[in-house]
Scaffold this active site. Structure first.
Site: not given
Ligand code: NDP
Length: 257
Positions: A14, A20-21, A67-68, A158, A165, A197
């Site tokens: 991710g 990204s987190i 790709d999950v 949300y 979630k 993002l």
């Molecule tokens: P990002 O957009 O940076 O990361 C999200 C990631 O999910 C990307 O790397 C993306 O990959 C991946 N992803 C999406 N669809 C698929 C798929 N089908 N297969 C594999 N990978 C996939 O955002 P965040 O860092 O914010 O998100 C990371 C997690 O943290 C998420 O679960 C989010 O819900 C959670 N979270 C976020 C918060 C926030 O405020 N930002 C707060 C609490 C939790 P790609 O771009 O290559 O598709």
């Protein structure tokens, strides 16, 4: 943080950008001595990741596409990891997805497809990944996912992701029970809002950050590094007695009524 995860092989799923987190987690785990393996979905993310690793002088053990949404892709990714690395000790699941137009307005308007998509990518993926990772965790292990307060309470906009979630957090508990007998722990970090993002897709995100500054006990927002350090704790032996847990890294906001 010293050598908390020295020599452990940990898969990070991710990283899409420096915000990204999962990138904050990368930083924490790298400093603590982990060997890191990465998965990505989009080619764009692969390029970003490669650049980031280079810039920060971090050597990945392996980078594989995953790709999950596809069982084949998950199987193939973990087979490659098995062939190239062998045993792994941890997985960081930091992926989620929902249609942008369903992260606003009324939850009651959620479409069937949109509901299923959010559940599939954001919750079921943890189940499928846990099953694949278990085969490689021959020395026990730790799996950590990322969740949000919208699972527990209604947070405006949300919507469908909050319900996904909730499903993810329940999955953490059921998976923790299944995996415990193999010495594998499953936990979640519930982070406060962080500008990434994905966060851009949620309407009214800036207001959510403002509320934290005003109301959370610590009166400030959290960042990727704080989530990274909490995830490091879960990856390390310091948390060896903990599984099925949701740990809030949110400046204490969740205790405020
Ligand atoms: P990002 O957009 O940076 O990361 C999200 C990631 O999910 C990307 O790397 C993306 O990959 C991946 N992803 C999406 N669809 C698929 C798929 N089908 N297969 C594999 N990978 C996939 O955002 P965040 O860092 O914010 O998100 C990371 C997690 O943290 C998420 O679960 C989010 O819900 C959670 N979270 C976020 C918060 C926030 O405020 N930002 C707060 C609490 C939790 P790609 O771009 O290559 O598709």
């Amino acid at each position: 943080m010293g050598h908390l995860v020295e020599g452990k092989n940990i898969v990070i799923m991710g990283v899409a950008s420096e915000r990204s987190i999962a990138w904050g987690i990368t930083s924490s785990l790298h400093k603590a001595g982990a060997n890191l393996i990465f998965t990505y979905r989009q080619e764009r993310s692969y390029k970003k990741l490669t650049k980031l690793l280079e810039k920060h002088d971090i050597e990945a053990q392996l980078v594989v596409s995953c790709d999950v949404a596809s069982d084949e892709s998950i199987t193939s990714a973990f087979n490659t990891i098995k062939d190239e690395i062998g045993t792994i000790h941890g997985v960081v699941h930091s992926v989620a997805f929902a249609n942008r137009d369903e992260l606003q307005g009324e939850y009651a308007d959620t479409s069937r497809d949109g509901f299923l998509l959010a559940q599939e990518i954001s919750a079921y993926s943890l189940v499928a990944v846990t099953k694949a990772a278990k085969e490689l965790m021959t020395e026990g292990g730790s799996i950590v996912t990322q969740t949000y307060l919208g699972a527990e309470r209604v947070i405006q906009n949300y919507n469908v992701m909050g319900v996904a979630k909730a499903s993810l957090e329940a999955s953490v508990r059921y998976l923790a029970e299944d995996m415990g007998k193999y010495g594998i722990r499953v936990n979640a970090v519930s982070a406060g809002p962080i500008r990434t993002l994905s966060a851009k897709g949620v309407s009214g995100f800036n207001e959510k950050m403002g509320v934290i500054e005003e109301k959370a006990p610590l009166r400030k927002n959290v960042d990727q590094d704080q989530v990274g350090d909490a995830t490091l704790f879960f990856m390390s032996e310091l948390s060896r007695g903990i599984t099925g847990e949701v740990l809030h890294v949110d400046s204490g906001y969740h205790i405020i009524g």
